[in-house]
Design a protein around this motif. Structure first.
Motif, PDB file in Angstrom:
ATOM      1  N   MET A   1      16.767  88.173 -49.939  1.00  0.00           N
ATOM      2  CA  MET A   1      16.910  86.534 -49.490  1.00  0.00           C
ATOM      3  C   MET A   1      16.300  86.336 -48.263  1.00  0.00           C
ATOM      4  SD  MET A   1      20.358  85.202 -51.432  1.00  0.00           S
ATOM      5  CE  MET A   1      21.380  86.574 -50.253  1.00  0.00           C
ATOM      6  N   LEU A   2      16.009  87.446 -47.318  1.00  0.00           N
ATOM      7  CA  LEU A   2      15.504  86.908 -46.010  1.00  0.00           C
ATOM      8  C   LEU A   2      14.165  86.764 -46.176  1.00  0.00           C
ATOM      9  CD1 LEU A   2      17.173  89.886 -43.894  1.00  0.00           C
ATOM     10  CD2 LEU A   2      17.848  87.480 -44.065  1.00  0.00           C
ATOM     11  N   ASP A   3      13.615  85.739 -45.265  1.00  0.00           N
ATOM     12  CA  ASP A   3      12.266  85.369 -45.459  1.00  0.00           C
ATOM     13  C   ASP A   3      11.596  85.369 -43.973  1.00  0.00           C
ATOM     14  OD1 ASP A   3       9.626  84.627 -46.096  1.00  0.00           O
ATOM     15  OD2 ASP A   3      10.184  82.360 -46.657  1.00  0.00           O
ATOM     16  N   GLY A   4      10.869  86.353 -43.695  1.00  0.00           N
ATOM     17  CA  GLY A   4      10.271  86.340 -42.357  1.00  0.00           C
ATOM     18  C   GLY A   4       9.618  87.598 -42.036  1.00  0.00           C
ATOM     19  N   MET A   5       9.700  87.913 -40.850  1.00  0.00           N
ATOM     20  CA  MET A   5       8.976  89.272 -40.359  1.00  0.00           C
ATOM     21  C   MET A   5      10.039  89.787 -39.611  1.00  0.00           C
ATOM     22  SD  MET A   5       6.344  87.868 -37.389  1.00  0.00           S
ATOM     23  CE  MET A   5       6.025  89.330 -36.598  1.00  0.00           C
ATOM     24  N   PHE A   6      10.389  91.269 -40.013  1.00  0.00           N
ATOM     25  CA  PHE A   6      11.789  91.816 -39.335  1.00  0.00           C
ATOM     26  C   PHE A   6      11.617  93.387 -39.925  1.00  0.00           C
ATOM     27  CE2 PHE A   6      13.055  90.031 -43.601  1.00  0.00           C
ATOM     28  CZ  PHE A   6      13.544  91.153 -43.974  1.00  0.00           C
ATOM     29  N   ALA A   7      12.223  94.152 -38.944  1.00  0.00           N
ATOM     30  CA  ALA A   7      12.548  95.462 -39.310  1.00  0.00           C
ATOM     31  C   ALA A   7      13.951  95.805 -38.520  1.00  0.00           C
ATOM     32  CB  ALA A   7      11.491  96.567 -38.936  1.00  0.00           C
ATOM     33  N   PHE A   8      14.656  96.314 -39.537  1.00  0.00           N
ATOM     34  CA  PHE A   8      16.046  96.531 -38.653  1.00  0.00           C
ATOM     35  C   PHE A   8      16.868  97.883 -39.351  1.00  0.00           C
ATOM     36  CE2 PHE A   8      17.364  93.207 -41.699  1.00  0.00           C
ATOM     37  CZ  PHE A   8      18.554  93.632 -42.129  1.00  0.00           C
ATOM     38  N   VAL A   9      17.815  98.419 -38.578  1.00  0.00           N
ATOM     39  CA  VAL A   9      18.762  99.301 -39.228  1.00  0.00           C
ATOM     40  C   VAL A   9      20.213  98.685 -38.801  1.00  0.00           C
ATOM     41  CG1 VAL A   9      19.524 101.605 -39.033  1.00  0.00           C
ATOM     42  CG2 VAL A   9      17.162 101.186 -38.994  1.00  0.00           C
ATOM     43  N   LEU A  10      21.199  98.476 -39.963  1.00  0.00           N
ATOM     44  CA  LEU A  10      22.171  97.882 -39.585  1.00  0.00           C
ATOM     45  C   LEU A  10      23.377  99.035 -39.921  1.00  0.00           C
ATOM     46  CD1 LEU A  10      24.261  95.490 -38.898  1.00  0.00           C
ATOM     47  CD2 LEU A  10      24.336  94.958 -41.327  1.00  0.00           C
ATOM     48  N   LEU A  11      24.075  99.364 -38.761  1.00  0.00           N
ATOM     49  CA  LEU A  11      25.197 100.449 -39.018  1.00  0.00           C
ATOM     50  C   LEU A  11      26.583 100.017 -38.909  1.00  0.00           C
ATOM     51  CD1 LEU A  11      25.839 103.606 -38.777  1.00  0.00           C
ATOM     52  CD2 LEU A  11      25.769 103.330 -36.335  1.00  0.00           C
ATOM     53  N   ASP A  12      27.187 100.416 -39.849  1.00  0.00           N
ATOM     54  CA  ASP A  12      28.732 100.212 -40.085  1.00  0.00           C
ATOM     55  C   ASP A  12      29.413 101.452 -39.441  1.00  0.00           C
ATOM     56  OD1 ASP A  12      31.324  99.717 -40.489  1.00  0.00           O
ATOM     57  OD2 ASP A  12      30.860  98.860 -42.389  1.00  0.00           O
ATOM     58  N   THR A  13      29.916 101.270 -38.178  1.00  0.00           N
ATOM     59  CA  THR A  13      30.605 102.450 -37.458  1.00  0.00           C
ATOM     60  C   THR A  13      31.848 102.581 -38.159  1.00  0.00           C
ATOM     61  OG1 THR A  13      31.543 100.853 -35.807  1.00  0.00           O
ATOM     62  CG2 THR A  13      29.617 101.716 -35.488  1.00  0.00           C
ATOM     63  N   ARG A  14      32.513 101.984 -39.120  1.00  0.00           N
ATOM     64  CA  ARG A  14      33.774 102.467 -39.622  1.00  0.00           C
ATOM     65  C   ARG A  14      33.454 103.553 -40.351  1.00  0.00           C
ATOM     66  NH1 ARG A  14      35.044  96.513 -41.961  1.00  0.00           N
ATOM     67  NH2 ARG A  14      33.039  96.782 -42.534  1.00  0.00           N
ATOM     68  N   ASP A  15      32.543 103.568 -41.237  1.00  0.00           N
ATOM     69  CA  ASP A  15      32.388 104.632 -42.492  1.00  0.00           C
ATOM     70  C   ASP A  15      31.017 105.257 -42.230  1.00  0.00           C
ATOM     71  OD1 ASP A  15      30.580 102.441 -43.276  1.00  0.00           O
ATOM     72  OD2 ASP A  15      31.680 102.509 -45.330  1.00  0.00           O
ATOM     73  N   LYS A  16      29.908 104.861 -41.209  1.00  0.00           N
ATOM     74  CA  LYS A  16      29.123 105.498 -41.053  1.00  0.00           C
ATOM     75  C   LYS A  16      27.863 105.105 -42.020  1.00  0.00           C
ATOM     76  CE  LYS A  16      30.451 107.542 -37.315  1.00  0.00           C
ATOM     77  NZ  LYS A  16      30.238 106.908 -35.801  1.00  0.00           N
ATOM     78  N   SER A  17      28.057 104.031 -42.813  1.00  0.00           N
ATOM     79  CA  SER A  17      27.085 103.838 -43.609  1.00  0.00           C
ATOM     80  C   SER A  17      26.042 102.815 -42.881  1.00  0.00           C
ATOM     81  CB  SER A  17      27.910 102.801 -44.810  1.00  0.00           C
ATOM     82  OG  SER A  17      28.428 101.814 -44.411  1.00  0.00           O
ATOM     83  N   PHE A  18      24.853 102.612 -43.553  1.00  0.00           N
ATOM     84  CA  PHE A  18      23.830 101.875 -42.812  1.00  0.00           C
ATOM     85  C   PHE A  18      22.856 101.279 -43.883  1.00  0.00           C
ATOM     86  CE2 PHE A  18      22.102 106.294 -43.212  1.00  0.00           C
ATOM     87  CZ  PHE A  18      20.870 105.707 -43.529  1.00  0.00           C
ATOM     88  N   ILE A  19      22.261 100.113 -43.495  1.00  0.00           N
ATOM     89  CA  ILE A  19      21.101  99.413 -44.197  1.00  0.00           C
ATOM     90  C   ILE A  19      19.961  99.368 -43.449  1.00  0.00           C
ATOM     91  CG2 ILE A  19      20.614  97.228 -45.299  1.00  0.00           C
ATOM     92  CD1 ILE A  19      23.501  96.648 -45.868  1.00  0.00           C
ATOM     93  N   ALA A  20      18.829  99.841 -43.967  1.00  0.00           N
ATOM     94  CA  ALA A  20      17.464  99.706 -43.396  1.00  0.00           C
ATOM     95  C   ALA A  20      16.646  98.868 -44.030  1.00  0.00           C
ATOM     96  CB  ALA A  20      17.063 101.113 -43.291  1.00  0.00           C
TER      97      ALA A  20
END
Length: 414
Positions: A1-20
């Motif tokens: 649903m994001l509309d724009g220009m972006f690149a990121f990595v979101l890290l969840d430090t609780r369980d070491k999971s991430f979204i790139a």
């Protein structure tokens, strides 16, 4: 649903999971790897990219892409802001090239006509050559076409930053979406034409988007690209490819659909557009080839397949860039991020099959379009036949959406 220009990595430090994640096109490049060190609608698209609280301008190459967005800005969004007519609030435009280059001349004419605050930058072949190592370090590629075009953009971005401008609009994506490269003259049918545009859009993050993002970001300048708005792409890629094809017998030149949508009999016809790396001055490419020949011997080329078995360089210029790249990025994973394969005039490897002669004259420059570059316009009428009502203010969506859109197979490739 994001509309724009972006690149990121979101890290969840609780369980070491991430979204790139990255934007759909890859305007901001995103790299992913595995190892032991794992890195511890048209006018609306312009309006959306004008949301900024920093000084901004437009990269004006003198051709269609940048002029089109200027028209949208000056006749639409910019005027609606009702800014006072002073130097501080006028739109700023920027162009770079060798002295006397096609881009500089055309850009100056456009800027004078539209009344922008125009900034013209000159560079010499030697200045470009001196910047090559820094350019390759920042853009992280050894692709010949990308380096040729990135160097002038890198030098221009440095000058733009020195003026206090932090954001620019640029025309990347138009040639891919509308088949604007000269080799599209040889597209055998609309199916092949459409499939090639899909292939080009899918690889933008490896070429033009990579160049625009990294050449500007190296100096802290942000490049925004209205043509790559998701809604705009969806509309443009639903057009019957027949309307995009280059038909000299019907007066249709490159990107005829979008040219005609914004044409107005009371205004000068939109100028022809050359690829950016050529438009800055032909001697730029010749100078690069000569410089590479001084550093890469014939014997080095004979052994190129042993030194660089992956994506083996086929020219001395390509070999020279590869040497610089390997110095900065020696790991195998780095060189694997750079695409390879045969290309003529910026085509994909698949499109090389359109003309048997191309396989014998592979060159990424637009000048290698084998007769197209010099002769494409010899018999072309000065204006394309009017098939669309001029709508300089209403945008491409209305102009094309009401008159030209004919459903084709969904462009799932993009």
């Amino acid at each position: 649903m994001l509309d724009g220009m972006f690149a990121f990595v979101l890290l969840d430090t609780r369980d070491k999971s991430f979204i790139a994640a990255r934007d759909a096109i890859g305007i901001c490049p995103l790299y992913m790897g595995w190892g032991l060190d794992v890195f511890n609608q048209c006018s609306k698209s312009v309006t959306k990219r004008l949301m900024a609280d920093v000084p901004f301008g437009v990269l004006l190459s003198g051709g269609l892409d940048s002029l089109l967005w200027l028209l949208l800005l000056l006749h639409g969004t910019w005027k609606k802001q009702k800014l006072p007519d002073s130097g501080e609030n006028k739109l700023h435009t920027f162009c770079i090239g060798l002295k006397g280059s096609p881009d500089l001349k055309a850009a100056r004419e456009v800027a004078d006509y539209l009344g922008t605050v125009h900034h013209e930058f000159n560079f010499t072949v030697q200045e470009g050559i001196d910047a090559l190592e820094e350019v390759i370090y920042h853009i992280e590629t050894y692709d010949v076409t990308t380096i040729r075009a990135s160097t002038p953009m890198f030098l221009m971005s440095r000058k733009i930053k020195s003026l206090g401008v932090k954001m620019v609009l640029s025309g990347e994506g138009s040639d891919e979406i509308f088949g604007g490269y000269l080799y599209f003259h040889k597209a055998p049918n609309k199916k092949e034409f459409h499939e090639e545009t899909c292939r080009k859009i899918k690889s933008l993050h490896l070429y033009d988007c990579l160049r625009a993002n990294k050449a500007t970001s190296a100096w802290g300048v942000e490049a925004r690209v209205p043509f790559l708005d998701k809604s705009f792409i969806n509309v443009a890629m639903d057009i019957d490819p027949e309307w995009k094809m280059i038909r000299r017998d019907l007066g249709r030149i490159e990107k005829w659909v979008i040219r005609n949508a914004f044409d107005d009999e009371k205004r000068p016809y939109l100028p022809k557009k050359e690829q950016f790396s050529d438009g800055v001055g032909y001697s730029w490419i010749d100078g690069l080839k000569d410089h590479a020949s001084q550093h890469v011997s014939d014997s080095m080329m004979m052994n190129a397949s042993f030194v660089y078995p992956e994506n083996t360089p086929t020219t001395k210029e390509g070999y020279y860039y590869r040497m610089i790249f390997e110095k900065f990025f020696p790991k195998p994973a780095a060189r694997s991020t750079v695409p390879g394969g045969p290309s003529v005039a910026c085509s994909t490897a698949k499109a090389v099959e359109w003309d048997a002669a191309w396989s014998k004259n592979l060159d990424p420059s637009g000048r290698a379009a084998l007769g197209v570059h010099d002769a494409a316009y010899e018999d072309t009428p000065g204006e394309a036949p009017a098939a669309i009502d001029p709508v300089a203010d209403n945008g491409l969506h209305q102009a094309i959406g009401e008159s030209l859109v004919k459903p084709v197979a969904p462009a799932t490739a993009v």
